[in-house]
Scaffold this motif. Structure first.
Motif, PDB file in Angstrom:
ATOM      1  N   SER A 160       2.315 -14.033  -3.599  1.00 52.83           N
ATOM      2  CA  SER A 160       1.582 -13.790  -2.353  1.00 52.83           C
ATOM      3  C   SER A 160       0.096 -13.710  -2.693  1.00 52.83           C
ATOM      4  O   SER A 160      -0.366 -14.413  -3.584  1.00 52.83           O
ATOM      5  N   ALA A 161      -0.608 -12.852  -2.011  1.00 54.76           N
ATOM      6  CA  ALA A 161      -2.030 -12.659  -2.302  1.00 54.76           C
ATOM      7  C   ALA A 161      -2.193 -12.036  -3.681  1.00 54.76           C
ATOM      8  O   ALA A 161      -1.215 -11.608  -4.315  1.00 54.76           O
ATOM      9  N   ASP A 162      -3.435 -11.938  -4.131  1.00 47.77           N
ATOM     10  CA  ASP A 162      -3.718 -11.282  -5.402  1.00 47.77           C
ATOM     11  C   ASP A 162      -3.980  -9.791  -5.214  1.00 47.77           C
ATOM     12  O   ASP A 162      -3.604  -8.976  -6.052  1.00 47.77           O
ATOM     13  N   VAL A 163      -4.632  -9.436  -4.104  1.00 49.07           N
ATOM     14  CA  VAL A 163      -5.035  -8.054  -3.854  1.00 49.07           C
ATOM     15  C   VAL A 163      -4.723  -7.692  -2.413  1.00 49.07           C
ATOM     16  O   VAL A 163      -4.917  -8.503  -1.503  1.00 49.07           O
ATOM     17  N   PHE A 164      -4.242  -6.466  -2.191  1.00 47.73           N
ATOM     18  CA  PHE A 164      -3.955  -5.962  -0.847  1.00 47.73           C
ATOM     19  C   PHE A 164      -4.719  -4.661  -0.648  1.00 47.73           C
ATOM     20  O   PHE A 164      -4.537  -3.695  -1.406  1.00 47.73           O
ATOM     21  N   ALA A 165      -5.585  -4.616   0.357  1.00 47.91           N
ATOM     22  CA  ALA A 165      -6.354  -3.423   0.708  1.00 47.91           C
ATOM     23  C   ALA A 165      -5.879  -2.942   2.073  1.00 47.91           C
ATOM     24  O   ALA A 165      -6.139  -3.582   3.090  1.00 47.91           O
ATOM     25  N   SER A 166      -5.181  -1.824   2.083  1.00 50.76           N
ATOM     26  CA  SER A 166      -4.520  -1.332   3.290  1.00 50.76           C
ATOM     27  C   SER A 166      -5.246  -0.135   3.889  1.00 50.76           C
ATOM     28  O   SER A 166      -5.942   0.606   3.186  1.00 50.76           O
ATOM     29  N   ALA A 167      -5.057   0.085   5.183  1.00 54.84           N
ATOM     30  CA  ALA A 167      -5.656   1.234   5.870  1.00 54.84           C
ATOM     31  C   ALA A 167      -4.826   2.499   5.700  1.00 54.84           C
ATOM     32  O   ALA A 167      -5.083   3.497   6.358  1.00 54.84           O
ATOM     33  N   ASP A 168      -3.836   2.451   4.831  1.00 59.24           N
ATOM     34  CA  ASP A 168      -3.042   3.627   4.513  1.00 59.24           C
ATOM     35  C   ASP A 168      -2.559   3.516   3.074  1.00 59.24           C
ATOM     36  O   ASP A 168      -2.827   2.537   2.376  1.00 59.24           O
ATOM     37  N   ILE A 169      -1.841   4.521   2.634  1.00 59.88           N
ATOM     38  CA  ILE A 169      -1.237   4.504   1.304  1.00 59.88           C
ATOM     39  C   ILE A 169       0.198   3.989   1.366  1.00 59.88           C
ATOM     40  O   ILE A 169       0.670   3.298   0.457  1.00 59.88           O
ATOM     41  N   ASP A 170       0.902   4.270   2.449  1.00 61.16           N
ATOM     42  CA  ASP A 170       2.336   3.996   2.515  1.00 61.16           C
ATOM     43  C   ASP A 170       2.688   2.519   2.393  1.00 61.16           C
ATOM     44  O   ASP A 170       3.660   2.164   1.717  1.00 61.16           O
ATOM     45  N   ASN A 171       1.937   1.631   3.057  1.00 58.56           N
ATOM     46  CA  ASN A 171       2.297   0.213   3.011  1.00 58.56           C
ATOM     47  C   ASN A 171       2.154  -0.392   1.620  1.00 58.56           C
ATOM     48  O   ASN A 171       3.085  -1.036   1.132  1.00 58.56           O
ATOM     49  N   PRO A 172       1.021  -0.202   0.922  1.00 64.58           N
ATOM     50  CA  PRO A 172       0.969  -0.713  -0.450  1.00 64.58           C
ATOM     51  C   PRO A 172       1.930   0.011  -1.382  1.00 64.58           C
ATOM     52  O   PRO A 172       2.483  -0.589  -2.312  1.00 64.58           O
ATOM     53  N   GLN A 173       2.177   1.308  -1.126  1.00 64.87           N
ATOM     54  CA  GLN A 173       3.126   2.051  -1.958  1.00 64.87           C
ATOM     55  C   GLN A 173       4.531   1.482  -1.803  1.00 64.87           C
ATOM     56  O   GLN A 173       5.305   1.428  -2.761  1.00 64.87           O
TER      57      GLN A 173
END
Length: 313
Positions: free
Chosen positions: A77-90
């Motif tokens: 997928s992408a290389d980096v994910f910057a989320s507006a929360d912790i739960d989704n990337p976690q």
């Protein structure tokens, strides 16, 4: 999930790519609230290193589902994910699809009001509960801003029992991936459009940074940002992760976002310093949230911490 994935696909088409796509460009997926700030970070990164960045912005919950879908279909997928929360990337980390998550910046929820209402922090809840007041929010689950709004509603119950359900029932989910939401014309700011132009909402629960952007947009000069009273105050901690099979330059982009220059750009748009607290449910990943903050100041320190954590496992 399919419904959310389809919704995100439409959003992705609408937002497009904000920087030119080149061979070997780093792919950055980010929350919609990070569009302006991370676009500038990406441009600054490109100027410094000559590495192009391809960006896509949208609701973090839908973005996480989109990433999962891409992995299931292509293994990447992408290389980096910057989320507006912790739960989704976690969630991606726990699924084995990304590296540990760092809290790279923070935001806060506010009430953004159309002109002429005369609302203050002290009487905000009373206004929100008035039947004639139209309340706009983002969409829970699909977008963390919607989750934070629901958190605010639950907090209101401690002061005015029964108010949480009243507010959830009246909330208009106007942004954040709701497939039934009104379409905002291209080039229009969401808050300006709903609060001033169409008046579909009187008060919108939104990030502080989103309110500042709206005020700086043509037509939004008279919008008012009201801070939530202490009993409703809700912070938004943003999570950053490098995805599985990422381009090596993805790690360099993460370092740049965490660097002094990256943090200065985020602060310019109204974001605040990342939290140093470690949510209990994060486990080892949570430990690295705090380590990520230290990384901003000292790259060698994070390397030592990563080695130590690996040895402890």
């Amino acid at each position: 999930m399919k419904k959310h994935f389809f919704a995100f696909s439409l959003i992705a088409c609408a937002v497009g790519v904000t920087l030119p796509t080149q061979a070997f460009a780093v792919k950055l997926y980010g929350a919609g609230s990070l569009r302006d700030s991370l676009t500038e970070v990406a441009e600054s990164f490109n100027e410094k290193y000559g590495i192009a960045v391809e960006t896509r912005f949208g609701p973090s919950g839908l973005t996480r589902e989109f990433i999962e879908q891409e992995f299931s279909e292509t293994g990447k997928s992408a290389d980096v994910f910057a989320s507006a929360d912790i739960d989704n990337p976690q969630t991606l980390f726990e699924e084995g699809l990304s590296e540990p998550v760092v809290n790279f910046t923070s935001n806060r929820m506010t009430a953004v009001l159309r002109s002429g209402l005369g609302v203050t922090s002290d009487n905000l809840l009373d206004f929100l509960l008035k039947p004639e007041i139209k309340l706009g929010t983002s969409t829970p689950v699909a977008d963390p801003s919607g989750n934070y709004a629901w958190e605010i509603f639950d907090k209101s119950d401690r002061v005015t029992p029964g108010s949480s359900q009243i507010l959830k029932n009246k909330a208009l989910q106007l942004v954040g991936g709701n497939p039934n939401a009104p379409i905002v014309p291209n080039g229009k700011n969401n808050l300006v459009y709903f609060l001033e132009e169409t008046k579909q909402a009187d008060i919108f629960l939104a990030y502080y940074t989103s309110g500042k952007t709206a005020q700086a947009t043509e037509g939004g000069e008279n919008l008012q940002i009201v801070e939530l009273p202490g009993y409703l105050a809700t912070k938004a901690n943003y999570g950053l992760t490098t995805l599985k099979n990422a381009d090596p330059d993805g790690e360099k982009l993460v370092e740049y976002i965490l660097s002094q220059k990256g943090q200065e750009i985020l602060a310019k748009y109204g974001f605040s310093a990342p939290s140093t607290s470690v949510p209990e449910h994060q486990g080892a990943g949570g430990i690295l949230l705090a380590v990520g903050v230290a990384f901003i100041l000292n790259k060698k320190l994070i390397k030592k911490q990563l080695i130590k954590i690996a040895q402890d496992r």
